[in-house]
Design an enzyme around this catalytic site. Structure first.
Site, mmCIF file in Angstrom:
data_model
loop_
_atom_site.group_PDB
_atom_site.id
_atom_site.type_symbol
_atom_site.label_atom_id
_atom_site.label_comp_id
_atom_site.label_asym_id
_atom_site.label_seq_id
_atom_site.Cartn_x
_atom_site.Cartn_y
_atom_site.Cartn_z
ATOM 1 N N ASN A 1 -7.922 8.479 9.644
ATOM 2 C CA ASN A 1 -8.721 7.578 8.806
ATOM 3 C C ASN A 1 -9.131 6.353 9.605
ATOM 4 O O ASN A 1 -8.496 6.018 10.614
ATOM 5 C CB ASN A 1 -7.939 7.155 7.557
ATOM 6 C CG ASN A 1 -7.078 5.928 7.797
ATOM 7 O OD1 ASN A 1 -7.537 4.799 7.649
ATOM 8 N ND2 ASN A 1 -5.823 6.135 8.187
ATOM 9 N N GLY B 1 -9.835 0.681 8.047
ATOM 10 C CA GLY B 1 -10.017 -0.651 8.619
ATOM 11 C C GLY B 1 -9.572 -1.763 7.688
ATOM 12 O O GLY B 1 -10.084 -2.874 7.741
ATOM 13 N N ASN C 1 1.463 -6.240 7.905
ATOM 14 C CA ASN C 1 0.857 -5.214 8.739
ATOM 15 C C ASN C 1 0.321 -5.884 10.002
ATOM 16 O O ASN C 1 -0.639 -6.643 9.942
ATOM 17 C CB ASN C 1 -0.269 -4.530 7.950
ATOM 18 C CG ASN C 1 -1.022 -3.528 8.785
ATOM 19 O OD1 ASN C 1 -0.571 -3.148 9.869
ATOM 20 N ND2 ASN C 1 -2.170 -3.108 8.304
ATOM 21 N N CYS D 1 -2.323 -1.958 12.306
ATOM 22 C CA CYS D 1 -3.360 -0.960 12.044
ATOM 23 C C CYS D 1 -4.135 -0.685 13.344
ATOM 24 O O CYS D 1 -4.711 -1.610 13.919
ATOM 25 C CB CYS D 1 -4.304 -1.459 10.958
ATOM 26 S SG CYS D 1 -5.624 -0.307 10.602
ATOM 27 N N LYS E 1 5.689 -4.179 9.738
ATOM 28 C CA LYS E 1 5.204 -2.810 9.980
ATOM 29 C C LYS E 1 4.782 -2.683 11.440
ATOM 30 O O LYS E 1 3.861 -3.362 11.903
ATOM 31 C CB LYS E 1 4.011 -2.557 9.037
ATOM 32 C CG LYS E 1 3.293 -1.261 9.209
ATOM 33 C CD LYS E 1 3.755 -0.258 8.180
ATOM 34 C CE LYS E 1 2.915 0.992 8.178
ATOM 35 N NZ LYS E 1 1.860 0.935 7.165
ATOM 36 N N ILE F 1 6.591 4.181 11.197
ATOM 37 C CA ILE F 1 5.539 3.629 12.034
ATOM 38 C C ILE F 1 4.202 3.586 11.285
ATOM 39 O O ILE F 1 4.034 4.282 10.275
ATOM 40 C CB ILE F 1 5.329 4.472 13.321
ATOM 41 C CG1 ILE F 1 5.065 5.930 12.958
ATOM 42 C CG2 ILE F 1 6.449 4.299 14.288
ATOM 43 C CD1 ILE F 1 4.709 6.844 14.106
ATOM 44 N N GLY G 1 3.055 8.204 2.459
ATOM 45 C CA GLY G 1 1.655 7.785 2.405
ATOM 46 C C GLY G 1 0.715 8.955 2.206
ATOM 47 O O GLY G 1 0.412 9.362 1.077
HETATM 48 C C1 LIG Z 1 -6.148 6.142 4.107
HETATM 49 C C2 LIG Z 1 -5.058 5.342 4.754
HETATM 50 C C3 LIG Z 1 -5.063 3.957 4.650
HETATM 51 C C4 LIG Z 1 -4.056 3.184 5.241
HETATM 52 N N1 LIG Z 1 -4.070 1.830 5.098
HETATM 53 C C5 LIG Z 1 -3.056 1.086 5.598
HETATM 54 C C6 LIG Z 1 -3.009 -0.327 5.385
HETATM 55 O O1 LIG Z 1 -3.867 -0.915 4.731
HETATM 56 N N2 LIG Z 1 -1.976 -1.014 5.934
HETATM 57 C C7 LIG Z 1 -0.976 -0.396 6.642
HETATM 58 O O2 LIG Z 1 -0.043 -1.070 7.102
HETATM 59 N N3 LIG Z 1 -0.996 0.943 6.856
HETATM 60 C C8 LIG Z 1 -2.004 1.685 6.349
HETATM 61 N N4 LIG Z 1 -2.018 3.043 6.560
HETATM 62 C C9 LIG Z 1 -0.932 3.659 7.343
HETATM 63 C C10 LIG Z 1 0.149 4.194 6.427
HETATM 64 O O3 LIG Z 1 0.708 3.166 5.643
HETATM 65 C C11 LIG Z 1 1.268 4.868 7.231
HETATM 66 O O4 LIG Z 1 1.871 3.922 8.108
HETATM 67 C C12 LIG Z 1 0.767 6.024 8.068
HETATM 68 O O5 LIG Z 1 -0.275 6.692 7.421
HETATM 69 C C13 LIG Z 1 1.897 7.026 8.372
HETATM 70 O O6 LIG Z 1 2.526 7.461 7.206
HETATM 71 P P1 LIG Z 1 2.060 8.787 6.379
HETATM 72 O O7 LIG Z 1 1.954 9.902 7.375
HETATM 73 O O8 LIG Z 1 3.129 8.967 5.349
HETATM 74 O O9 LIG Z 1 0.736 8.443 5.776
HETATM 75 C C14 LIG Z 1 -3.020 3.828 5.958
HETATM 76 C C15 LIG Z 1 -3.016 5.226 6.076
HETATM 77 C C16 LIG Z 1 -4.011 5.991 5.478
HETATM 78 C C17 LIG Z 1 -3.980 7.495 5.605
#
Ligand SMILES: Cc1cc2nc3c(=O)[nH]c(=O)nc-3n(C[C@H](O)[C@H](O)[C@H](O)COP(=O)(O)O)c2cc1C
Length: 242
Positions: free
Chosen positions: A2, A5, A58, A61, A94, A120, A194
């Protein structure tokens, strides 16, 4: 992959949602970011005042400016230290996995006063369309999440557990109760889910049921009894052929 942003409606609009969620009895952790230390603090304070039980910052990112904090141990230390002076609720950091030495960043967060780290965030990644010969994501690159990164996240939590005193919240590809147990065994105190939520919120019910059954079947009274057990493993010694 993704490249959202960090687009979001902003803290002023989100406060209504925080208050709505607070009607439920479970703890609420609000994840925030800013573009300066002052804005991080301002947003975190607004979240705290609206009822957040903890704040996650965060700094990681991979396709946003905040990533530059999470790759630098001095910046990480200084933002955490500044925020800890201002907010009362626990502060979670994070972590950005796109670094050479995640341990030193995590230690900087701990030294700054972080109450826990979250490991992570997504891994920097890219996909190119072979017909248009251009990256598919509008940002060029994005963050890889979900099942593919789970073993990487497990290894990172394993390594962090060896050096940190503060708790670790595991995150990365957890999509069933087995993945949660795996994170706990390498040292996580809690786990975030997530990407897997795309399957629907029912997976949470399945995960809780699976965890309860696993504890019952193996005579554990609390999931905490499993924490860090994978560290009792000894690497197989290389045989001496001389
Ligand atoms: C669509 C999407 C949006 C995300 N937005 C954020 C965010 O705003 N802030 C953040 O710290 N991580 C964000 N992440 C990262 C997730 O919080 C997570 O760290 C990462 O996806 C790994 O975990 P998962 O495999 O369970 O998704 C986002 C991930 C996805 C897929």
């Amino acid at each position: 992959m993704n490249s959202v942003g960090l687009g979001n409606p902003g803290i002023d609009n989100f406060i209504t949602e925080i208050k709505e969620i607070k009607k439920f009895k479970f703890p609420l952790i609000v994840s925030v970011f800013g573009n300066t230390v002052e804005s991080y603090i301002k947003v975190a304070l607004q979240a705290e005042q609206a009822g957040a039980d903890a704040v996650e910052i965060n700094i990681s990112c991979p396709h946003a400016e905040v990533a530059s904090i999470g790759i630098d141990k001095n910046l990480t230390y200084s933002i955490v230290e500044s925020m800890k002076k201002e907010i009362k609720v626990p502060l979670f950091v994070k972590l950005n996995p796109n670094v050479t030495n995640l341990g030193e960043i995590a230690l900087a967060a701990q030294k700054g006063g972080a109450d826990a780290v979250v490991a992570i965030n997504s891994l920097a990644a890219m996909k190119v369309d072979i017909r248009t010969k251009r990256p598919i994501l509008s940002h060029g690159s994005g963050g890889l999440s979900g099942k593919a990164i789970h073993p990487i996240a497990v290894k990172m939590v394993y390594d962090l557990y060896k050096i940190l005193e503060i708790p670790i919240i595991g995150c990365g590809g957890a999509s069933n109760w087995q993945d949660i147990i795996e994170f706990i065994l390498v040292g996580a105190s809690a786990v975030q889910v997530g990407t897997a939520l795309h399957q629907g919120f029912d997976i949470i019910t399945d995960i809780i049921k699976g965890l309860k059954n696993f504890l019952l079947d193996n005579n554990y009274s609390s999931i905490n009894e499993l924490k860090g057990l994978a560290h009792e493993f000894k690497t197989q010694e290389v045989p001496d052929f001389d």
